[in-house]
Design a protein around this motif. Structure first.
Motif, PDB file in Angstrom:
ATOM      1  N   LEU A 371       0.963  -1.060  -0.107  1.00  0.00           N
ATOM      2  CA  LEU A 371       0.063  -0.005   0.015  1.00  0.00           C
ATOM      3  C   LEU A 371       0.908   1.371   0.017  1.00  0.00           C
ATOM      4  O   LEU A 371       1.979   1.229   0.284  1.00  0.00           O
ATOM      5  CB  LEU A 371      -1.021   0.163   1.150  1.00  0.00           C
ATOM      6  N   ASN A 372       0.219   2.081  -0.628  1.00  0.00           N
ATOM      7  CA  ASN A 372       1.057   3.725  -0.444  1.00  0.00           C
ATOM      8  C   ASN A 372       0.672   4.056   1.103  1.00  0.00           C
ATOM      9  O   ASN A 372      -0.024   3.581   1.839  1.00  0.00           O
ATOM     10  CB  ASN A 372       0.526   4.645  -1.687  1.00  0.00           C
ATOM     11  N   THR A 373       1.426   5.373   1.665  1.00  0.00           N
ATOM     12  CA  THR A 373       1.147   5.777   2.893  1.00  0.00           C
ATOM     13  C   THR A 373      -0.208   6.360   3.054  1.00  0.00           C
ATOM     14  O   THR A 373      -0.835   6.074   4.154  1.00  0.00           O
ATOM     15  CB  THR A 373       1.802   7.157   3.019  1.00  0.00           C
ATOM     16  N   THR A 374      -1.019   6.570   2.062  1.00  0.00           N
ATOM     17  CA  THR A 374      -2.413   7.363   2.220  1.00  0.00           C
ATOM     18  C   THR A 374      -3.185   5.881   2.752  1.00  0.00           C
ATOM     19  O   THR A 374      -4.046   6.208   3.649  1.00  0.00           O
ATOM     20  CB  THR A 374      -2.740   7.891   1.119  1.00  0.00           C
ATOM     21  N   MET A 375      -3.011   4.789   2.017  1.00  0.00           N
ATOM     22  CA  MET A 375      -3.946   3.781   2.174  1.00  0.00           C
ATOM     23  C   MET A 375      -3.771   3.062   3.553  1.00  0.00           C
ATOM     24  O   MET A 375      -4.704   2.478   4.298  1.00  0.00           O
ATOM     25  CB  MET A 375      -3.926   2.576   1.067  1.00  0.00           C
ATOM     26  N   GLY A 376      -2.499   3.266   3.919  1.00  0.00           N
ATOM     27  CA  GLY A 376      -1.933   2.622   5.366  1.00  0.00           C
ATOM     28  C   GLY A 376      -2.604   3.404   6.450  1.00  0.00           C
ATOM     29  O   GLY A 376      -3.221   3.143   7.273  1.00  0.00           O
ATOM     30  N   LEU A 377      -2.572   4.706   6.226  1.00  0.00           N
ATOM     31  CA  LEU A 377      -3.044   5.740   7.171  1.00  0.00           C
ATOM     32  C   LEU A 377      -4.700   5.651   7.123  1.00  0.00           C
ATOM     33  O   LEU A 377      -5.303   5.896   8.200  1.00  0.00           O
ATOM     34  CB  LEU A 377      -2.778   6.880   6.889  1.00  0.00           C
ATOM     35  N   VAL A 378      -5.276   5.421   6.041  1.00  0.00           N
ATOM     36  CA  VAL A 378      -6.978   5.115   5.989  1.00  0.00           C
ATOM     37  C   VAL A 378      -7.393   4.089   6.676  1.00  0.00           C
ATOM     38  O   VAL A 378      -7.940   3.980   7.478  1.00  0.00           O
ATOM     39  CB  VAL A 378      -7.233   5.028   4.513  1.00  0.00           C
ATOM     40  N   ILE A 379      -6.783   2.843   6.553  1.00  0.00           N
ATOM     41  CA  ILE A 379      -6.975   1.656   7.360  1.00  0.00           C
ATOM     42  C   ILE A 379      -6.708   1.793   8.781  1.00  0.00           C
ATOM     43  O   ILE A 379      -7.522   1.494   9.667  1.00  0.00           O
ATOM     44  CB  ILE A 379      -6.145   0.282   6.682  1.00  0.00           C
ATOM     45  N   THR A 380      -5.458   2.336   9.173  1.00  0.00           N
ATOM     46  CA  THR A 380      -5.280   2.635  10.509  1.00  0.00           C
ATOM     47  C   THR A 380      -6.086   3.667  11.146  1.00  0.00           C
ATOM     48  O   THR A 380      -6.861   3.274  12.397  1.00  0.00           O
ATOM     49  CB  THR A 380      -3.843   3.145  10.729  1.00  0.00           C
ATOM     50  N   GLY A 381      -6.638   4.472  10.533  1.00  0.00           N
ATOM     51  CA  GLY A 381      -7.908   5.567  10.878  1.00  0.00           C
ATOM     52  C   GLY A 381      -8.957   4.938  11.195  1.00  0.00           C
ATOM     53  O   GLY A 381      -9.779   5.194  12.069  1.00  0.00           O
ATOM     54  N   THR A 382      -9.340   4.099  10.245  1.00  0.00           N
ATOM     55  CA  THR A 382     -10.794   3.324  10.558  1.00  0.00           C
ATOM     56  C   THR A 382     -10.884   2.383  11.462  1.00  0.00           C
ATOM     57  O   THR A 382     -11.778   2.525  12.487  1.00  0.00           O
ATOM     58  CB  THR A 382     -11.037   2.433   9.012  1.00  0.00           C
ATOM     59  N   LEU A 383      -9.581   1.700  11.989  1.00  0.00           N
ATOM     60  CA  LEU A 383      -9.679   0.839  13.108  1.00  0.00           C
ATOM     61  C   LEU A 383      -9.499   1.770  14.505  1.00  0.00           C
ATOM     62  O   LEU A 383     -10.324   1.545  15.126  1.00  0.00           O
ATOM     63  CB  LEU A 383      -8.289   0.124  13.205  1.00  0.00           C
ATOM     64  N   VAL A 384      -8.905   2.849  14.308  1.00  0.00           N
ATOM     65  CA  VAL A 384      -8.987   3.717  15.535  1.00  0.00           C
ATOM     66  C   VAL A 384     -10.166   4.285  15.904  1.00  0.00           C
ATOM     67  O   VAL A 384     -10.372   4.279  17.029  1.00  0.00           O
ATOM     68  CB  VAL A 384      -7.796   4.701  15.243  1.00  0.00           C
ATOM     69  N   TRP A 385     -10.944   4.861  14.883  1.00  0.00           N
ATOM     70  CA  TRP A 385     -12.075   5.693  15.211  1.00  0.00           C
ATOM     71  C   TRP A 385     -13.417   4.522  15.437  1.00  0.00           C
ATOM     72  O   TRP A 385     -14.137   5.112  16.323  1.00  0.00           O
ATOM     73  CB  TRP A 385     -12.524   6.296  13.860  1.00  0.00           C
ATOM     74  N   ALA A 386     -13.239   3.276  15.217  1.00  0.00           N
ATOM     75  CA  ALA A 386     -14.142   2.368  15.558  1.00  0.00           C
ATOM     76  C   ALA A 386     -14.254   2.100  16.727  1.00  0.00           C
ATOM     77  O   ALA A 386     -15.119   1.688  17.612  1.00  0.00           O
ATOM     78  CB  ALA A 386     -13.899   1.241  14.371  1.00  0.00           C
ATOM     79  N   LEU A 387     -12.803   1.701  17.314  1.00  0.00           N
ATOM     80  CA  LEU A 387     -12.679   1.501  18.512  1.00  0.00           C
ATOM     81  C   LEU A 387     -13.062   2.482  19.602  1.00  0.00           C
ATOM     82  O   LEU A 387     -13.554   2.430  20.711  1.00  0.00           O
ATOM     83  CB  LEU A 387     -11.157   0.901  18.822  1.00  0.00           C
ATOM     84  N   ALA A 388     -12.839   3.696  19.179  1.00  0.00           N
ATOM     85  CA  ALA A 388     -13.059   5.141  19.884  1.00  0.00           C
ATOM     86  C   ALA A 388     -14.624   5.148  20.040  1.00  0.00           C
ATOM     87  O   ALA A 388     -14.926   5.282  21.213  1.00  0.00           O
ATOM     88  CB  ALA A 388     -12.503   6.250  19.389  1.00  0.00           C
ATOM     89  N   LEU A 389     -15.277   4.902  19.161  1.00  0.00           N
ATOM     90  CA  LEU A 389     -17.062   5.255  19.121  1.00  0.00           C
ATOM     91  C   LEU A 389     -17.171   4.005  20.087  1.00  0.00           C
ATOM     92  O   LEU A 389     -18.205   4.243  20.914  1.00  0.00           O
ATOM     93  CB  LEU A 389     -17.335   5.355  17.845  1.00  0.00           C
ATOM     94  N   THR A 390     -16.746   2.784  19.888  1.00  0.00           N
ATOM     95  CA  THR A 390     -17.222   1.556  20.797  1.00  0.00           C
ATOM     96  C   THR A 390     -17.140   1.912  22.047  1.00  0.00           C
ATOM     97  O   THR A 390     -17.921   1.500  22.909  1.00  0.00           O
ATOM     98  CB  THR A 390     -16.533   0.527  20.121  1.00  0.00           C
TER      99      THR A 390
END
Length: 407
Positions: A371-390
């Motif tokens: 992946l490029n840096t953008t996609m790596g951060l998109v996936i990381t951010g998705t996990l981070v925000w999902a855990l935070a909301l939960t």
């Protein structure tokens, strides 16, 4: 020292001492984000080494804050909140002055680690001091002022990047810290701590924190709530020049993106703090801030994909992440007096220090899946925000809770 009586007005010495401390804390903390590239270039780094060493130094600073969070938390619950505020400011002020004279990367790294140790105690001990010094119905206004001053300190760090050489900026931060030390000479300890000190409850014990499963889960949920704030500023904003270059965005200015993000957090701290007091809820105001930040983050990546970049999206991310003041308040409200500084210091620093895990995680994703840096951060951010909301949805409401209790 004599304990203070509970206050109703946020304009008191405890709030000002904590708020100005967080101002200096944030100013110093974000100086490295702002001066990462010019300072390392002056020390002779270029190309890939510039990014690798920059991330290494950032990780070491955050590691220092995590270690410092544990140490200052234990001291704060055993020796007092004020003891942490005095010790922390001395250490990080001296480190800043040393940072202004650094001549090689290894010394730079060691100083950033030690500065992290010093910075670790400011927010946790300060917010605890404020919460225990004010009435249950009004303490939110005190933490609003503390968080807003901290956010303004970060804004000043961004402005310094356009106005001052990096060595001068670190020297200014060190001098400001030593001046604040004089203001804190008359700071007084809270009555809640004095009474908890006289009780038989275990104070500042990490093992006691994890002795109860529900208490441990509450603790981890508080950390997860705060991680997106640092993901946004520590990765999305700090790495914005690299992301802009990856998508062919010309003329991107890091300091502009950083200042707009921090102005957003300043406005968000004020807005969410006031809304929390008006609607008498911490939980749902945090959820609202998170949703604003998520929408802005989607806009940030969408703009990059179109090769245009978006400074307004940086402001929007900051505005949403401005739930920091409510997050800090609810964290101290979740735990008893005998563990309160330990929790507040470690939660705020572990969420900041999460960068030490997020950096290698997004790099691993990029290498493992091409992946490029953008996609790596998109996936990381998705996990981070999902855990935070939960996490925030799993925690109970704390508005108006009486803090006179022990674990």
């Amino acid at each position: 020292m004599h304990p203070t009586a509970l206050r109703t007005s946020p304009l008191n010495r405890a709030v000002l001492a904590a708020g100005l401390g967080f101002f200096v804390d944030a100013f110093d903390l974000f100086l490295f984000n702002v001066y990462r590239i010019p300072s390392l270039m002056e020390l002779g780094l270029t190309g890939a080494e510039l990014r690798e060493q920059g991330e290494r130094l950032l990780a070491l600073q955050m590691a220092g804050m995590m270690v410092g969070g544990i140490l200052t938390g234990i001291i704060g619950d055993r020796r007092g909140r004020v003891a942490v505020l005095f010790g922390s400011i001395v250490l990080y002020s001296l480190c800043n002055l040393a940072n202004a004279m650094v001549q090689d990367v290894d010394t730079y790294a060691a100083i950033r680690f030690l500065a992290g140790l010093g910075l670790a105690g400011e927010l946790g001990a300060g917010v605890t001091l404020v919460a225990e010094s004010m009435t249950a119905e009004r303490r939110g206004y005190g933490t609003i002022l503390v968080a807003t001053l901290g956010a303004f300190g970060a804004v000043c760090a961004g402005l310094a990047g356009d106005l001052l050489p990096w060595r001068t900026a670190f020297a200014v931060a060190g001098g400001a810290g030593l001046l604040l030390l004089l203001f804190r000479v008359r700071s007084m300890e809270t009555g809640m701590f004095q009474r908890a000190k006289a009780s038989a409850a275990r104070r500042g014990s990490f093992t006691h924190l994890f002795a109860d499963k529900k208490r441990a889960l509450r603790y981890f949920a508080c950390i997860a709530m705060g991680v997106p704030i640092w993901f946004s500023v520590g990765l999305l904003i700090t790495l914005s020049p690299e992301l802009a270059a990856e998508h062919g965005v010309d003329g991107w200015v890091l300091t502009r993106a950083f200042i707009l993000f921090q102005l957003g957090i300043t406005a968000g701290d004020l807005g969410t703090g006031v809304l929390s007091q008006l609607f008498r809820t911490r939980r749902w105001v945090i959820v609202g801030g998170m949703l604003v930040a998520i929408v802005a983050t989607v806009g940030y990546f969408a703009a990059l994909r179109m090769s245009v970049g978006s400074y307004p999206a940086c402001f929007g991310m900051g505005l949403g992440c401005g739930y920091l003041s409510v997050f800090a308040t609810t964290t101290v409200e979740h735990f008893g007096t005998n563990l309160r500084v330990l929790v507040a210091a470690t939660v705020t620093n572990f969420m900041r220090g999460s960068i030490t895990l997020l950096i290698p995680f997004h790099i691993w994703l990029e290498h493992q899946f091409g992946l490029n840096t953008t996609m790596g951060l998109v996936i990381t951010g998705t996990l981070v925000w999902a855990l935070a909301l939960t996490s925030v949805l799993a925690l109970p409401e704390t508005f108006g809770r009486d803090l006179e209790f022990v674990e």
